[in-house]
Each structure stands twice: as structure tokens, then as C-alpha cells.
Design an enzyme around this catalytic site. Structure first.
Site, PDB file in Angstrom:
ATOM      1  N   GLU D  29      41.201  49.905  54.378  1.00 50.63           N
ATOM      2  CA  GLU D  29      41.604  50.600  53.161  1.00 50.63           C
ATOM      3  C   GLU D  29      40.710  51.825  52.934  1.00 50.63           C
ATOM      4  OE1 GLU D  29      41.361  47.385  50.314  1.00 50.63           O
ATOM      5  OE2 GLU D  29      42.665  46.162  51.579  1.00 50.63           O
ATOM      6  N   GLU D  60      44.222  42.640  52.959  1.00 48.68           N
ATOM      7  CA  GLU D  60      43.139  42.241  53.847  1.00 48.68           C
ATOM      8  C   GLU D  60      43.661  41.279  54.913  1.00 48.68           C
ATOM      9  OE1 GLU D  60      43.010  42.288  50.532  1.00 48.68           O
ATOM     10  OE2 GLU D  60      41.647  43.976  50.217  1.00 48.68           O
ATOM     11  N   HIS D 129      32.191  42.761  42.979  1.00 46.07           N
ATOM     12  CA  HIS D 129      31.655  43.793  43.875  1.00 46.07           C
ATOM     13  C   HIS D 129      30.227  43.461  44.283  1.00 46.07           C
ATOM     14  CE1 HIS D 129      34.683  45.865  41.327  1.00 46.07           C
ATOM     15  NE2 HIS D 129      35.020  46.465  42.433  1.00 46.07           N
TER      16      HIS D 129
END
Ligand SMILES: Cc1ncc(C[n+]2csc(CCOP(=O)(O)OP(=O)(O)O)c2C)c(N)n1
Ligand SMILES: Cc1ncc(C[n+]2csc(CCOP(=O)(O)OP(=O)(O)O)c2C)c(N)n1
Ligand SMILES: [Mg+2]
Ligand SMILES: [Mg+2]
Lengths: 406, 339, 406, 339
Positions: D29, D60, D129
Site C-alpha cells: 500500500e 493485506e 499504530h
């Protein structure tokens, strides 16, 4: 007004009369055959019909008739018959306790055989556990397949895999996964690599209609369409996924082939028990893929005549005689009928062939047994357990192998 | 009380809860009309209707995701993942969503989902019908992880799991469904009817999540295990004539480290057994915690007896399975040394 | 002939002139509006057109015109404007170092505002990080949203979440996930539960066109269609997913709304910058869902005018003036123009409103700051870190909390 | 040699390999035209063309699946998963396919795929994250798992990973991309230019997978860590004035237990540090193995300093992150006792 949870039902349940009145079958030969490189937008109605070549009287008709010579038809018949006899013998072996597990493809033999013959030997196959006929068609000997099922000393996978989860690189047959659906986007990747390398072999993959609900289906269609990968993506709609009917997978709403539309690729729906139709559709898709037209989604409409696997008991969830009532018949009978109608075949020749192949299966089985069974030796080597986890044994596996005394 | 195998005990737990809680419902692949490939939900659709017990598309991700949505909307879904080897397509929904929802919404939302899934080998299922991925889930903050070793615990724990407002991954050692299995493959497999834990109350009862059980008291060493390996451990100790204290961990998250620590402090020696692959298996956590809690009492290194670090092979199943011999060897090892 | 890997390109790149010649826009008012309970099979061409109500002269025309009174239109305008000003202020705050992160919805305000107004307050929303206008529309005060973004003492999520990953149960706004797409099938589950309980509130969910490639998209459509869940599944096609154009997600091949066809549900493609069209399409889908007609897939065609987030720099991958050339304009300007054309609004009133809302945002910001920022106190409580992992603190977390001195 | 930060070092590794191996390609990506959200692939599409470096749909699972297919067809794909928090949708393809293909096909098929993925916190990224899921992958038989702690290692290890015929999950501690981070948030963050491992050869070289590195020798205790925590450990030891031997594990699978065992046998004391949550984290495996190998040399219980067993919070990041203070406390604990 409040809604209620809608739970799709199968056409019939044990004790009921099989009912296929919901199935709309177009007549053989009716459907137009567009050029393979046609814009997908122009053939959005194709998935809602069905490609059929053999009519009631076993004549091949219409624009999708691939016009095959009798040689290839007889070859197909032979592979289908051998597959059926092979399956029968393996089921028996499992019942005798010699195999831990088995999966038959009875009633669906035309799918693998016709599609395989429509492809080139260098085209790569990404199958499910129900595509054993691909191996038969590509010339793998029954005895070698039996050895895999027996996990014996000649098992090419050295005992690592459950019976039927074959892998045969020599004939470009990919390793079958126990997790359904995973091979679909892998086939797309393989095809992307072919494009990248400028080679023009293509990939073909299969999933069951039930497994088309898995997320990998969406990955495959997305990547295939975005990068225009030269791949044929097949859904074998054999009406059942273990105990759940195709309606639980979305078949109540729409033909599975219609999923192609959303991705802007052609979707073909094929009478999967019609050898010629399956061949023709595959040929069309292969031509399209090889010429840069990208993927095609093909739904092969058929019926799973046997139990899901030897662990299954279909009498618990569907009428015992459902297959007999199946409107698309038996693919072997239909191809045989066609050959006979062409005066290229006879009942006598058919019986002869059946006898020959039955003997071939018996001989193969005897030979396979001579290489051992899982319970009585010789077996696949125990130390194989530690090999091929990695290319080379890392220190911790060397240590564990020692601890295992191997 | 009634005689039940583990399948019947699980079925009974779901039956009891369907009866008690109109917001409980069951879905998964083949669990509806058919009653599940292992027959754990047999008869439940017929009894409670297909609004409450139904089949799903083959999409583990979809099963868990829709269960989350239902949980958020006040229901209490119990879903089956047909084999724990097939839970991975649902992994993102389990890890990033089910486990995290309560936290990330500061308690506004949560989904009391129970994921039932058969695990473990010993049935010649090959690498995709034999895995034991419990450690992976125990590592994920926000889900509870349990595995019973007998019908009595199975029912009591499953009812606790269903009633729990936190998500629970409920591992069912499929090799124990029809009877205890102690690793001896030469013996004809017996049923649960000759085992005391095959006596199961027909009604409602619970076994709290987070409590280990002392299966047998002993003083020579402590064996920590769960699921099928509990039976292997007991048999191995008997065969070796070792006075082992065998602890059934039962709940991996939360872990009842207190019961374990008391035992190891007493015996000074510890063997950990599980079927899952060794590296980063749950045994590593057990070993680390035992070492942290009992360091000064340990008289020998803690031993782990685990599945080898390979996929679960088909034909070599009994060479792979951590059977009695390997447990005995480990016991001898920890007993051989004195600190 | 060997193929080549096809890599879809965006319409234009930095330094090039924005080119939208590929976009085929039907005229406003042209498309027929079927009855909401129509058989999905009869409207398979709908996704290939576009529902548009506002014409070039800002008149609402055609069968999809929802015929809204000016009260609701003004309300919508107000929410859109407030959202835009709120976004601008938050971006500035992030640039000032007071927020760790921010995501604007500039240019897409009509999507959330119009859709939210077309739903009932008891309908459950499963949004992405770009649907802040849903909260504004449902009456959440800017100051409260700012407190979440600041992770301060009034943050309703107590500092646990990244800015903009809101959760607001009071207004049936689901907790936003950092993992894209996961909410889509969850919304289906929520809707299934509504059916199960016999309640007639429905669910609505949103994903970006980029995220529609995730597997959860397929789960949502499959389960939604199989169980006829009362849910509206929206794809916000704002042309970009961080740096990749909608072509990388499959938009080159087909409108995203066409994905509906494969699942046998209606697919609507809507001018997402046309407040009235977005409202009307949502109303249609809500009516269908509430009456047991199951899910609808809606593609809202719009443009992401700002950067993906404060971590992004779009000048690296698209022309700076792309938005100015965007053929569907600015949703605020268009609704304003419509209201003016109805003589229900004026430039002066608009300026007045803008001033009022700007002041409201300034006041809210001052108030929010008074509750603290992440760098300067008062902050969200540190001990919150250990809470809500489970309903009750298990022993190991009690121990860890002690170790942390909390 | 050139001055590089970790991003540049990774970029250089890929550049070198694209140059050397026409069958290597990169996708993921935003990695193509844009050069990746962390800019690790910057300039590579321009240099090698979009047939070799390209963007993918946001899937993914699709990225890993297609990489497998390409690997089977003779290519050597290097894919990026934008954040390791987003690797879970690909989990089934990694675990059931990528890791298992060679085994289940008895070596007929394999896919030499490298999965690059940024991990770890310290950037105020919140729970999606910041994760460090390395233990989950180390548990899966059939994949290698590495994590560098500096630009020099990053390049050398990445080239090894790409050339490896086994699949490798390559974790990149994103907090180290632009400079070393020792956990001190009051200090102005410096770059790699003042660090000796910021000197990186511009050409081809490798660091073998499976070898730990002794970052600093010491005699009082051994600290085992990897990624960001290596720098925290060094700083903590310095601040506490403890003569610690700091070992950068570098490769989780296979693990260089020999180097570790030599060290712990020498020091008799061991602290294990990682950012991932504690329960079933990779530290559990390290602790178990150290205990197994060094039992008779241990003079104090092995301590683990890890992320708490909660999701990674946003605002409470520094209370969550296992910083110098916690490492120092653990050092004092293991030093306080004598056996
Ligand atoms: C990921 C995964 N989920 C579930 C299963 C269990 N399972 C094996 S075959 C099967 C049914 C598949 O049905 P279908 O795709 O229609 O193929 P068919 O068996 O009819 O050929 C199921 C659910 C599996 N193997 N893998
Ligand atoms: C599972 C997952 N993969 C990747 C990301 C990183 N990511 C965050 S937003 C984004 C782009 C999404 O684009 P789109 O869906 O079009 O939504 P938009 O941002 O345009 O509103 C990506 C790749 C993520 N958050 N989750
Ligand atoms: Mg099927
Ligand atoms: Mg977008």
C-alpha cells in the site's frame, strides 16, 4: 414493520422429495458466444444464463460447441471414468481402515477433466481437494496418488499431508491447502508473475461455492481485475458445502458467476456436467487471459453426488435420492451418450473401457499396498517430520530432532 | 447428574443457556440443521428454532464480525469456528476488534462473544485439523482463553464463558470429545463413562474462569498442562511411578498463577506440557512465571514437553505428539538433579 | 502474445493538468427512481449511472428529488459548514503541536450530513475516521469532540484513542477502529440482531473506496445479503486512498456500486457532493431495509479535498489544483446555491452563519483547552490505561497497575 | 560508507537487491509512486519502473497471497505491510500458507517472500499504530522473524531476508527510523548521524539471520532486547551505572541462544526487555530458554520488563512504554539478591 432474520433454506431436506423447480435451465445452444476479447461491460447478462452445449438428445449444438474431435472426447471420457473408479476404490479403502480420510469427486468429474484438457500443460493449476481428476488428466498414475493417500514409503509428500491434499510440481499442480479458498489469490499472484516475466502460461484456480464466501475470494477478484492477471477463477457450485446448501453461501440471491460483474471482468455460468460446455468456457477464458484480457470468473454448475468426505453423513441433511433427480444428469453418461450419438462409441466399448480401468485401479491398488500403508510399514520416513520446515534445519530443529531420537 | 461425553456436556451447556437467556444465539459453519461436524450443537436448532441456531457462510471473519455487531446490539452470540486451524481468517476481527472494543470505547461498547473451537491433534487430521493456537490468543490483551480437559469442566466453563461480558476463546481438545486420551495409542480408546468427570449435572452450574484445578496431589514434582495433555501427564506419572502433582491450568488468560506457585514451591520441580509448538508456546509463559514466582524453591530447571517446532504432520502424528515417553523423560530429568 | 502486468494509473500526477475526462456524468434528474422494494434483479443497471438531483443551475429536479423543506436544508448547510470550520481549526491545532494527529473531511461533508439526516436517531452508525460530520449532525458539541482530540481531562475515551477515533454511544455512533473496513460486517451483525429482536432500527456503515478491497467488505456483503440484514452499506469514493487513486482499488474497471450486483442487492451510485441526492438515496435504502428488503450498497462519489491526514503530503502524488477542477464541485457551495435559488437563503445570511459558526468553533476551542491538552495538564487519567481491558481488572493487571505505581 | 538513517538504509538494501536480482519486486500500500508512508521505498519506482515497484489495493491478505503466488512462480517479492498492526488480515495467508507451503509440499513449492512491517510505539500512534506482534510470528513454524535496532543491521539483515529462500517477517521499529531513541522523551531526539551504526556501506553486504549481537560487554548482568529497547537498555545501564552486557537479539526465529547463554552464564543475572505485551510475549520464550540453559548459573530470578498487558494507549504512551526507569528498577531487583 419489523423484519425477521432471514435464514435461507435448501431446496429440500431428508424425507422430502428433491425439488429443483427453482433451477432455470436455458436450452443447450441458445446462448451467444462473444469474442473472447469483448469488453466485459457488454456481457453483464451472461452470468444469469448458462452455457450448455449438449442437448437432451446428446447432440452438441450452438455457438459454444468447441467442435472437438472424438479423440479428445474419448480421452476425457477415460479420465472421468478412471477418476470415478479411483474414488470408489479409495472410499472402500478408507472404510477398510487403510486410509484416514478421503474425498470423492463423484458427479463433478467433467469439471476437472474438461477444464484441464482445455488448458496447456504449462498452465498452472491451483485446485481444491475435489480436483483429483486434474492429476489423472495430467497423467499422474493412480498408484502414485494412492501412495499419497496411504502415507506410505512412496508418498511423494512423505507422510506430511492428509490424504488427497496432493502436490505435484512435475505437472504444475499446486499444493492443496487444508484451509479453503487460500489458493484463489495465490493463483492471481502466480499469473501476475507470468505477466511480469513476459511468459504466456496462465493460472487456473478452483474454489467451492461455499468457500467463495471466504475473504480470499475478494482478494483474488480484486487483484486479478486491477492488474489484469492472466488467470481463470473457477467456482465449482456443487450445491453443497458440507451440510449447507448453496443458498447459505449467497446462491439464493444470484448465480455465483454474477460476482464477476462488480470487478468488471466476464462471468460465465456453465453446465458443469456438460463436458463440452466446460471445455468451451475454459477455452474462451484461456484465450482471453493469454491475449491480455485478464481474468474470467467461471461458475461450474454441478452436484456433489457423494458425501462431503468420509467424515460426513449427507443423509442427515439432504434427501438420499437428490442426485438421481439432479436435472443436469451425470457428466459421464452425458459424454458417453454424445460419443454414441456421434457413432464414435458404443455400449460395448464403454463396458470394455470400464473393465480395463477397473482392472487398472485394482492393479494400482495392489502395487500401492506393496509400498506400505500408514498402519503397517513401510511408511513415510519419521525424520521427514523435521525437514522442509525451513530450507535448511535451523539449530533448534536439529536439537529437537535429536531429542526425538531421529 | 448424567453420563456425558464432552460433546454432550458442551451441548448441554448451550442448551441450558439457550433456555435461560433469550438473547443468546448460536451460529457457525454447519452448526444449524446438521448440528455441527462434531455434533456439539445437535438438536439445538430443532429445539430453539433457526432464528437462534443457524448456519453461516464459510467466512470465519464474517462470523466473528457479525457476532461482534450482535453483541454490541445486546445479544450474546456463541459462535463455532469449525477447527481452530481455521480461526486465522478471523484473526483481525478477534485481535483488533473483539479484544479491543471495550478498551478503545472506554467501556461504551463491548461484545460478549464466545468463540468455541476444537483444537489439538491425535485424530490423524494433519496440519490443518490439529493445531493448538492458544498462546497466540493469550498474548492478545482483552480476551480470555480457556481449555477444559473433561466433560464436567467443559460444561461449567462454557456456561461461564457465555455469561462472561468479556470475549472468550473457548478451546475444545477434540481428541477428548469422545473419551479421555492418555497418549497410549495401543490401548483401545475408552469413553467418558468410566471417568468421574463424565458425570455431569444436567442443569445450570459454572466453573469460574481463571482457576486452575489440582487433578492429583503429589510431592515429587509439579506437572502443568491443560486439555489432552492433562491425561497424558497423569498416565505418565502413574507409569513412571512418580508422585507428581498434576495441575490442569484450564484458563490460560487469566492464569491462576497462585495455585501453580503453591504447588511448585512445594515440589521444587516443574514440568510443563502442551501440544502446541514449543517456541513461544504457552509453556514459555508458564515457565517464565514459575521461574519468577518460585525461583528460590526450584531444585532443577523447569522442563517443557511440547509439540515439535514443525507443522503437525499426518503420518508421523505419534512421533510428533508429546506422549507419555517424553513426559516421563522430562520427569526423570527434573528429578535426576538436586540443587 | 505475452501479457504485461497492468498497473492502473490515476487520472493525473503532480505537474500535470487535472484530467477528469474519464468521468461520465449523467444529467441531474435523468435517472428513474424505482420503488424501494423492487426486486434487485430489475435494477442492475443503476450502479452504472449516477443519482443526481441538483442541476447546473442549482435546481432540484427529477424523481429522486426528496422534496425537502428548507428547514432541513438549512440544518444540513449548518452542519456541513460547522464541520468544515471545525476541521480547519483542528488542522491548525495539529500544526501548532497540540494534537498528535488529525483527519479532515473537507469536500465530503454532504455524505455524512445528508445521510445522517435521512436516518432515524435510533439507527446505528458504523463510521470511518472521516465521518465526523455524523457526530456534528447528531448534536455532539464541538467542544466534546475537541476534548477527545486533545486527550484531555474531558476526553470521553480517557486518552486511550488516537484523535478522531471517536466513540459516542449516546448518539448511536460506534467506536471507530484504526483498522480500516472492520466495521462493515459488524454493522451487518448489528442489523441482524435488530431483526432477531424484532426492532426496526437499522444500521448504516461507511468505508472508503480504498478500504473496500479489504476482506471485511466481502463478509459484510455476503452476510448482509444472505440474511437480508437491514443495513445500508456505503462506499465513500473520494477518489484517493492516501496516495493511491480509486483505480488501484478497482475503480478503473467499474463503479464500486456495481459490487452489489454479485450479491443480489441494489447498488446505487450517487453524486456525493449533491446533498439532495445523498439524502434521497439513503432514504430509499432505509425504507427498503426497514421493510425487510435487506441491504443496499451505496457508492458516494466525491473528492477528498484535503490531505489524507496530518501525516500526509498530497502534493507528492496528485496535482495541487485537482479539487478545483473536480466536476462535482463543493457540496457546501451547491447546497447554498440551491437554497439561494429557492430564495430561502442569501449571501448575507450565509456570511452571517459562517461568522456565527466560526465564533462557535473559537469558543469551543477555548473551552476545550481549558480542560487541558495532552502535553500540558490536566490530562486523561493515567490509570485509565489499565481499565476496560476487561470488564473487571484480572489479578495480573492489578499487579501491573501496582508496578506502574498507579 | 555513507551516513544513513534507518529509512535510507532499508531503501538502500532494496535498491541494491533490485539492481542485483531482476526477479525481485516490491509492492504494498502506497509503496509505489509515493514511496511509502514512511518513505522507505522512495525513488525506487522511478528508478526501476512500475512493473517492479507498485501500489496495491488495501488488502493485506491479497498482498501476501499474491506474493506467495509470485514466489512460487520464481519471483522474490518484498512486500510492505504499512503497520504491523495491520498484518492480521493477512494472518491466515502467513500462517497457513506462506509458513507451511514448503513443508506441506515436501519442498516442491516455496515462496521466498519478505514481509517488511513497521512495529512498536513511541510515536503517539495509539493502539493501531504501535503494536509489536513478533511473538505471534515466532510461534509459527516455518517463518523467520527478525528486528534490527540500527541502520547498519537493518540493511544487512534486510538483504539477508530478501536472499533467504524461506519467508521472513522483517519488523522495523518505526521509532528508530529517524534516529536512536533511548526512552528519554525530555531530550531532543537526535538523528543517526551521531551513532556509529549510522555509517552504512552503500553496496551489498549481509548480516546473517540467526545471530545476536553483543551491543556492549559487561559483567554485572545481561540485558536481552531488540529493536528500540536495545537503546533504552544501554541508556538505562549507563544511567544506573550498572556494568550490563546488552545483547541485541536481532533474530527471534531462529534464536541465537548460544550467544545469550554464554553471557548469562557469565553474569548470572538476566533482564529481558521488550515493548510487546508481557503475557506470551517473546520475553517469555527468552526467559524459558535462559532458565533451561543457564539454570545453575542464575543468581537471581530473570526479570521481564515489557509493555503492560493492555492495548497501547494514546495519551498514556509514556506510562505504557517500558522506559529507562522500569529497566533500572528491574536491574536493581536482579542485582539486589544473591543466590
Ligand atoms: C478456512 C476454512 N474454514 C472451514 C473449513 C472446513 N471445511 C472444509 S470443506 C468445507 C466446505 C467447503 O464447501 P465448498 O467450498 O462448497 O466445496 P465442496 O466441498 O463442495 O467441494 C468446510 C467448511 C476449512 N477447510 N477451511
Ligand atoms: C487494515 C488496515 N490497513 C491499512 C491501513 C492504513 N490506512 C489508513 S487509511 C488508509 C487509506 C484508506 O483509504 P479509503 O478507504 O479510500 O478512505 P479515505 O481515507 O479516502 O477516506 C490506509 C491504507 C489501516 N488503517 N488499516
Ligand atoms: Mg460445494
Ligand atoms: Mg478514499
Amino acid at each position: 414493520m419489523a423484519t425477521r432474520l432471514h435464514i435461507p433454506a435448501p431446496p429440500s431436506r431428508p424425507g422430502e422429495r428433491p425439488d429443483y423447480s427453482n433451477i432455470q435451465l436455458p436450452k443447450a445452444g441458445e446462448l451467444a458466444r462473444p469474442e473472447p476479447l469483448i469488453d466485459a461491460a457488454e456481457i453483464r447478462e451472461l452470468p444469469f444464463s448458462m452455457i450448455r452445449v449438449l442437448d437432451e438428445g446428446h447432440q452438441a449444438i450452438g455457438p459454444w460447441n468447441p467442435g472437438l474431435d472424438t479423440g479428445i472426447l474419448k480421452e476425457g471420457l477415460r479420465h472421468m471414468l478412471l477418476t470415478r473408479l479411483f474414488d470408489d476404490r479409495m472410499l472402500k479403502a478408507q472404510r477398510q481402515g487403510l486410509l484416514t480420510f478421503y474425498v470423492k469427486s463423484t458427479g463433478e468429474e467433467a469439471v476437472s477433466v474438461a477444464q484441464c484438457l482445455a488448458l496447456r500443460p504449462d498452465d498452472m493449476l491451483f485446485p481444491t481437494y475435489r480436483q483429483q481428476a486434474l492429476l489423472i488428466t495430467r497423467g499422474i498414475k493412480p498408484v502414485d496418488m494412492m501412495c499419497q493417500c496411504l502415507s506410505n514409503s512412496r508418498d511423494n509428500l512423505e507422510g506430511r499431508q492428509l490424504p488427497v491434499l496432493y502436490s505435484w510440481k512435475e505437472v504444475n499442480f499446486f499444493s492443496i491447502s487444508g484451509n479453503v479458498g487460500t489458493q484463489f489469490p495465490q493463483a492471481v499472484g502466480w499469473a501476475m508473475a507470468a505477466s511480469y516475466k513476459g511468459e504466456n502460461s496462465i493460472a487456473a484456480s478452483w474454489v467451492g461455492e461455499g468457500s467463495s464466501a471466504e475473504s480470499d475470494f475478494h482478494s483474488a477478484l480484486t487483484f486479478g481485475s486491477v492488474y489484469r492477471a492472466p488467470v481463470i477463477l473457477n467456482i465449482v457450485n456443487n450445491q453443497w458445502a458440507i451440510s449447507t446448501s448453496q443458498n447459505i453461501a449467497g446462491g439464493e440471491q444470484n448465480p455465483f458467476a454474477a460476482k464477476a460483474i462488480g470487478y468488471g471482468i466476464p462471468g460465465l455460468r456453465v453446465d458443469g456436467n456438460d463436458f463440452l460446455a466446460a471445455y468451451a468456457a475454459t477455452r474462451w477464458a484461456a484465450e482471453r487471459a493469454r491475449q491480455g484480457g485478464g481474468p474470467t470468473l467461471i461458475e461450474l454448475y454441478t452436484y456433489r453426488a457423494a458425501a462431503h468426505s468420509t467424515s460426513d453423513d449427507p443423509s442427515r441433511y439432504r434427501p438420499e435420492d437428490e442426485w438421481e433427480c439432479w436435472p443436469l444428469g451425470d457428466p459421464i453418461e452425458r459424454l458417453k451418450g454424445h460419443l454414441i450419438s456421434m457413432q464414435a462409441w458404443s455400449e460395448a466399448e464403454h463396458q470394455e473401457l470400464e473393465k480395463e480401468l477397473a482392472q487398472h485401479v485394482i492393479d494400482s491398488w495392489q502395487e500401492a499396498l506393496s509400498y506400505g500403508t500408514m498402519s503397517d510399514g513401510p511408511q513415510a520416513p519419521t525424520a521427514a517430520m523435521f525437514e522442509q520446515v525451513f530450507k535448511e534445519l535451523p539449530p533448534h530443529l536439529i536439537k529437537q530432532r535429536e531429542q526425538a531420537g531421529l | 447428574m448424567a453420563q456425558m461425553n464432552m460433546i454432550q456436556a458442551l451441548n448441554s451447556a448451550m442448551d441450558v443457556m439457550l433456555e435461560r437467556d433469550p438473547n443468546m444465539l448460536i451460529f457457525g459453519e454447519d452448526v444449524g440443521y446438521f448440528g455441527g461436524v462434531f455434533r456439539c450443537t445437535e438438536g439445538l436448532q430443532e429445539k430453539y428454532g433457526e432464528q437462534r441456531v443457524f448456519d453461516t457462510p464459510i467466512s470465519e471473519g464474517g462470523i466473528v464480525a457479525t457476532a461482534i455487531g450482535m453483541g454490541v446490539n445486546g445479544l450474546r452470540p456463541v459462535v463455532e469456528i469449525q477447527f481452530s486451524d481455521y480461526i486465522y481468517p478471523a484473526f483481525d476481527q478477534v485481535v483488533s476488534e473483539l479484544a479491543r472494543l471495550r478498551y478503545r470505547s472506554a467501556g461504551q461498547y463491548w461484545a460478549p462473544v464466545t468463540i468455541r473451537t476444537p483444537c489439538g491433534g491425535g485424530i490423524h487430521g494433519g496440519q490443518t485439523h490439529s493445531q493448538s493456537p492458544e498462546a497466540i490468543f493469550a498474548h492478545v490483551s482483552g480476551i480470555k482463553t480457556v481449555m477444559p480437559s473433561n466433560p464436567y469442566d467443559a460444561k461449567g466453563l462454557l456456561i461461564s464463558a457465555i455469561e462472561d461480558d468479556d470475549p472468550v476463546v473457548f478451546f475444545e481438545p477434540k481428541r477428548l470429545y469422545n473419551g479421555p486420551f492418555d497418549g497410549d495409542t495401543d490401548k483401545v480408546a475408552g469413553g467418558w463413562n468410566r471417568h468421574e468427570k463424565g458425570e455431569v449435572p444436567t442443569g445450570y452450574y459454572t466453573i469460574p474462569i481463571g482457576q486452575a484445578a489440582i487433578v492429583q496431589a503429589g510431592s515429587a514434582l509439579s506437572i502443568l498442562g491443560y486439555g489432552t495433555m492433562v491425561h497424558v501427564a497423569v498416565a505418565a506419572a502413574r507409569r513412571a511411578g512418580v508422585d507428581a502433582e498434576v495441575i490442569d491450568v484450564r484458563s490460560m488468560m487469566p492464569l491462576d498463577i497462585d495455585t501453580i506457585a503453591v504447588s511448585v514451591k512445594k515440589t521444587g520441580r516443574c514440568v510443563i506440557v502442551h501440544e502446541a509448538t514449543r517456541t513461544c508456546g504457552y509453556g514459555a509463559e508458564l515457565s517464565a512465571q514459575v521461574q519468577e514466582e518460585c525461583f528460590w524453591h526450584l531444585e532443577a530447571p523447569i522442563q517443557r514437553v511440547c509439540g515439535w517446532d514443525t507443522p503437525y504432520p499426518h503420518a508421523q502424528e505419534w512421533a510428533y505428539f508429546p506422549g507419555q515417553e517424553r513426559v516421563i523423560a522430562a520427569m526423570h530429568e527434573v528429578l535426576a538433579v538436586s540443587g
